[in-house]
Design an enzyme around this catalytic site. Structure first.
Site, PDB file in Angstrom:
ATOM      1  N   TYR A 192      39.670  41.220  35.093  1.00  0.00           N
ATOM      2  CA  TYR A 192      40.497  42.288  34.547  1.00  0.00           C
ATOM      3  C   TYR A 192      41.347  42.296  33.399  1.00  0.00           C
ATOM      4  O   TYR A 192      41.431  40.729  33.126  1.00  0.00           O
ATOM      5  CB  TYR A 192      41.417  42.659  35.683  1.00  0.00           C
ATOM      6  CG  TYR A 192      41.825  42.152  36.291  1.00  0.00           C
ATOM      7  CD1 TYR A 192      42.530  40.795  36.767  1.00  0.00           C
ATOM      8  CD2 TYR A 192      43.019  42.313  38.284  1.00  0.00           C
ATOM      9  CE1 TYR A 192      42.875  39.813  37.448  1.00  0.00           C
ATOM     10  CE2 TYR A 192      43.442  41.502  39.062  1.00  0.00           C
ATOM     11  CZ  TYR A 192      43.804  40.828  38.335  1.00  0.00           C
ATOM     12  OH  TYR A 192      44.080  39.723  39.070  1.00  0.00           O
ATOM     13  N   GLU A 193      42.671  42.291  32.729  1.00  0.00           N
ATOM     14  CA  GLU A 193      43.349  42.162  31.906  1.00  0.00           C
ATOM     15  C   GLU A 193      42.478  41.763  30.706  1.00  0.00           C
ATOM     16  O   GLU A 193      42.754  40.689  30.171  1.00  0.00           O
ATOM     17  CB  GLU A 193      44.468  41.623  32.244  1.00  0.00           C
ATOM     18  CG  GLU A 193      45.353  41.993  33.496  1.00  0.00           C
ATOM     19  CD  GLU A 193      47.351  42.023  32.786  1.00  0.00           C
ATOM     20  OE1 GLU A 193      47.407  40.988  32.523  1.00  0.00           O
ATOM     21  OE2 GLU A 193      47.443  41.455  34.426  1.00  0.00           O
ATOM     22  N   GLY A 194      41.435  43.113  30.567  1.00  0.00           N
ATOM     23  CA  GLY A 194      40.593  42.296  29.883  1.00  0.00           C
ATOM     24  C   GLY A 194      39.326  41.828  29.825  1.00  0.00           C
ATOM     25  O   GLY A 194      39.411  40.104  30.433  1.00  0.00           O
ATOM     26  N   THR A 210      50.606  38.777  29.802  1.00  0.00           N
ATOM     27  CA  THR A 210      50.672  38.381  31.010  1.00  0.00           C
ATOM     28  C   THR A 210      49.669  37.791  30.811  1.00  0.00           C
ATOM     29  O   THR A 210      49.124  37.558  32.752  1.00  0.00           O
ATOM     30  CB  THR A 210      50.557  39.999  31.746  1.00  0.00           C
ATOM     31  OG1 THR A 210      49.882  40.614  31.105  1.00  0.00           O
ATOM     32  CG2 THR A 210      52.065  40.596  31.827  1.00  0.00           C
TER      33      THR A 210
END
Lengths: 384, 264
Positions: A362-364, A241
């Site tokens: 976000y998402e790392g 993702t």
């Protein structure tokens, strides 16, 4: 530029672009201002078969992969990065099921996601577990045919709006990250409630909220993969993702660039359009170069992942970092080119600059992504 | 319920080219689109089918390139597409067009309802729908904004008027023309687009539909366009200034001088 997309990929991109231009662009500023969740836009995506582009045909999707998902996210994000997130966040919630679900679990959940009847969400982050995902406190305790979940998840995209949640919880504290497991929790399950909806800087059309589990009993068949696999489920999902986040950043950057280019040709100062000034021309050229480089990296990374490659963490992280850092720079420059108008809320680039920021977080975070990239590089060089 | 939707190709741009000999629009050079009003007709046809079952066929008379447009209708849920194309149809007015369409529709046969857009955005005549109904000998209602009920052999619809609407009942088969208030045309779906790519539009010429060529095209068109031109605004108005009395005197003097009025 020819990106060598297949005929079907071109079709997906065109249709997503049409929805972006005809349906999203006219409402983007209003939904941002009001923090309105884009139910109506999801309906258009569903009717156009776009909700299931990355889901197998036997579960009602179009049988595409990460690239198809990215193409949709990119086009929608050109008009609104927040609205696009209803789609992208569902992908994030669905990928654990796509990657690790049993046939039964896939049959139960994927067709409704593909048809756009249900949205999904992914619940990993907690107050004390962000970049350090190993800090998860939410617990899942086996009790006969059930697991009982307790704890609070934070900043969950599509929270309260989604119907299907994939949740990472701790089943064995003593094993650390190896003691996590992944579960599917349906909205409406007693013991699952939603906390406050966050008031965010950007992506305001997206719902972000807390998930609160209080003695939430879920059947054992809702366990994804095996006990102890939760951390792997999360990492493998995020590998697929992150190119989606990159595509979101790419779309936002493209939208801002288009607005700035158009404005530069219309805005006159000193008796001529500002696009005739070299200072502006060079900014536009630099923006376009960066966007083009991002698009090439994102598409190629998606193809690499879709080809079934095993090691994709580094590549996915690279695409995410490069795209999001570019989006931040390009949107900032778009505001600069548009000057005072760019700073005003009646023009779209101010929003795009706010929306771009989250893609670096976000998402790392991009810092964590660089850790991932560097560790992989060192590992690879040792192997050689 | 078998539904036939009539669609027309119209220029997609405002930059329309005219054939100086026939004074008709050069259609193959223009960027063509489905007449926007016909999009509502297609949507309504598909909605009726989804509600009561049956099939939807689109029909058009036009240049071969129109077949591509008819595929777009397949992508939004239409089952079949028929294109009437023949040199003999070139230069048709509304009478010859409705004749050709009526012959094509008779060839398709077995219809319950024919739906047309209220008018085309190029000619703006709004005549083909009613004229087609006459040719087929079936009743018609124009400017339909809502279908209240439709079932075997019966339709009740709302016909938009200047100050409201009328409720009209008709037996089927019948023709309706629809206004844009009737629905919001859907976007195509990917599955629909994939289907439409493979779909082969049925092509009929004048002979295939048994049309009398003397009633087709320019031959069958009593309307002859003598001249087409863009109106030129070359009247320079003059504003008469001064007090009301001065203005009246000034105007009267001018009218007298131009002999528009006389003093007794």
């Amino acid at each position: 530029m020819n990106y060598f997309l297949t005929e079907e990929q071109e079709m997906i991109k065109e249709l997503a672009a049409r929805i972006a231009d005809e349906k999203i662009a006219p409402v983007a500023l209003e939904y941002d201002r009001e923090g309105k969740f884009p139910r109506d836009i999801i309906k258009y995506l569903a009717d156009s078969d776009l909700c299931g582009v990355y889901i197998e045909e036997k579960y009602g999707g179009l049988g595409g992969g990460v690239l198809e998902m990215a193409l949709v996210v990119e086009e929608l994000s050109r008009a609104c990065g927040g609205i696009a997130l209803a789609f992208a966040g569902t992908g994030l919630g669905a990928f654990p099921i796509i990657l690790f679900g049993t046939d039964e679990q896939k049959n139960k959940y994927l067709p409704d996601i593909a048809a756009g009847k249900k949205l999904a969400a992914f619940a990993l982050t907690e107050a004390d577990a962000g970049s350090d995902a190993a800090g998860i406190r939410t617990t899942a305790v086996a009790d006969g045919d059930h697991y009982i979940l307790n704890g609070t998840k934070q900043w969950i995209t599509n929270g309260a709006e989604a119907d299907i949640y994939t949740v990472i919880a701790c089943t064995n504290r003593s094993k650390g990250a190896r003691g996590f497991s992944a579960f599917i929790v349906e909205k409406g399950t007693p013991g699952l409630s939603f906390g406050k909806k966050e008031d965010k800087m950007g992506i305001r059309a997206s719902s972000t909220c807390e998930l609160i589990f209080e003695e939430c009993r879920i059947p054992k068949e809702n366990l994804l993969a095996r006990e102890g696999m939760g951390f792997i489920v999360a990492m493998k999902t995020l590998d697929r993702t992150r190119p989606g986040v990159a595509a979101q950043a790419l779309g936002i950057a493209t939208g801002a660039f288009n607005a700035a280019l158009k404005y530069s040709k219309e805005r006159e100062q000193f008796g001529q359009p500002i696009s005739s000034f070299q200072a502006v021309q060079h900014m536009l050229a630099d923006m376009a170069i960066q966007i083009e480089a991002v698009r090439c990296l994102v598409y190629q990374t998606c193809r690499h992942i879709d080809s079934g490659a095993k090691n994709i963490s580094k590549e996915a992280a690279m695409a995410k970092v490069f795209a999001s850092d570019t989006a931040m720079r390009v949107t900032t420059d778009a505001v600069q080119i548009m000057g005072g108008y760019g700073y005003m809320k009646e023009y779209p680039v101010e929003k795009m600059m706010r929306d771009a920021k989250i893609t670096q977080i976000y998402e790392g975070t991009n810092q964590i992504q660089r850790n991932v990239i560097a560790l992989e590089l060192i590992k690879e060089s040792t192997r050689e | 319920m078998n539904i036939i939707v009539c669609v027309k190709q119209v220029p997609g741009t405002t930059d329309v080219k005219i054939n100086k000999e026939t004074n008709t629009i050069i259609r193959d050079e223009a960027d063509i689109i489905i007449n926007p009003f016909d999009e509502y007709a297609i949507e309504e046809g598909v909605r009726i089918k989804e509600k009561v079952g049956g099939s939807v066929t689109v029909i058009s008379m036009g240049i071969p390139k129109t077949a591509e447009l008819l595929r777009e209708a397949i992508a939004v849920g239409v089952d079949d597409a028929v294109l009437l194309t023949d040199k003999a149809f070139a230069g048709s007015d509304t009478l010859a067009t409705s004749y050709a369409l009526s012959m094509g529709i008779k060839k398709i046969g077995g219809y319950d309802l024919i739906v047309c857009g209220k008018q085309a955005t190029d000619g703006d005549t709004a005549q083909v729908g009613p004229s087609l109904a006459e040719k087929l000998g079936v009743p018609h209602t124009t400017n339909v904004r809502k279908i209240e009920e439709i079932k075997e052999g019966y339709i009740r619809c709302q016909r938009m008027t200047d100050d409201g609407f009328e409720v009209v009942e008709m037996p089927l088969p019948a023709v309706i023309t629809v206004v844009k208030e009737i629905n919001e045309p859907r976007l195509p779906s990917i599955k629909g687009k994939l289907k439409s790519k493979k779909y082969e539009v049925k092509i009929f010429n004048a002979d295939d539909i048994g049309a009398d060529k003397s009633l087709c095209g320019l031959n069958g068109s009593p309307t002859q366009v003598i001249k087409t031109f863009t109106p030129v605004h070359d009247i320079n108005g003059e504003i008469i200034e001064g007090t009301a009395g001065e203005q009246a005197k000034n105007l009267a003097d001018k009218l007298l001088a131009m002999q528009f009025v006389k003093c007794k």
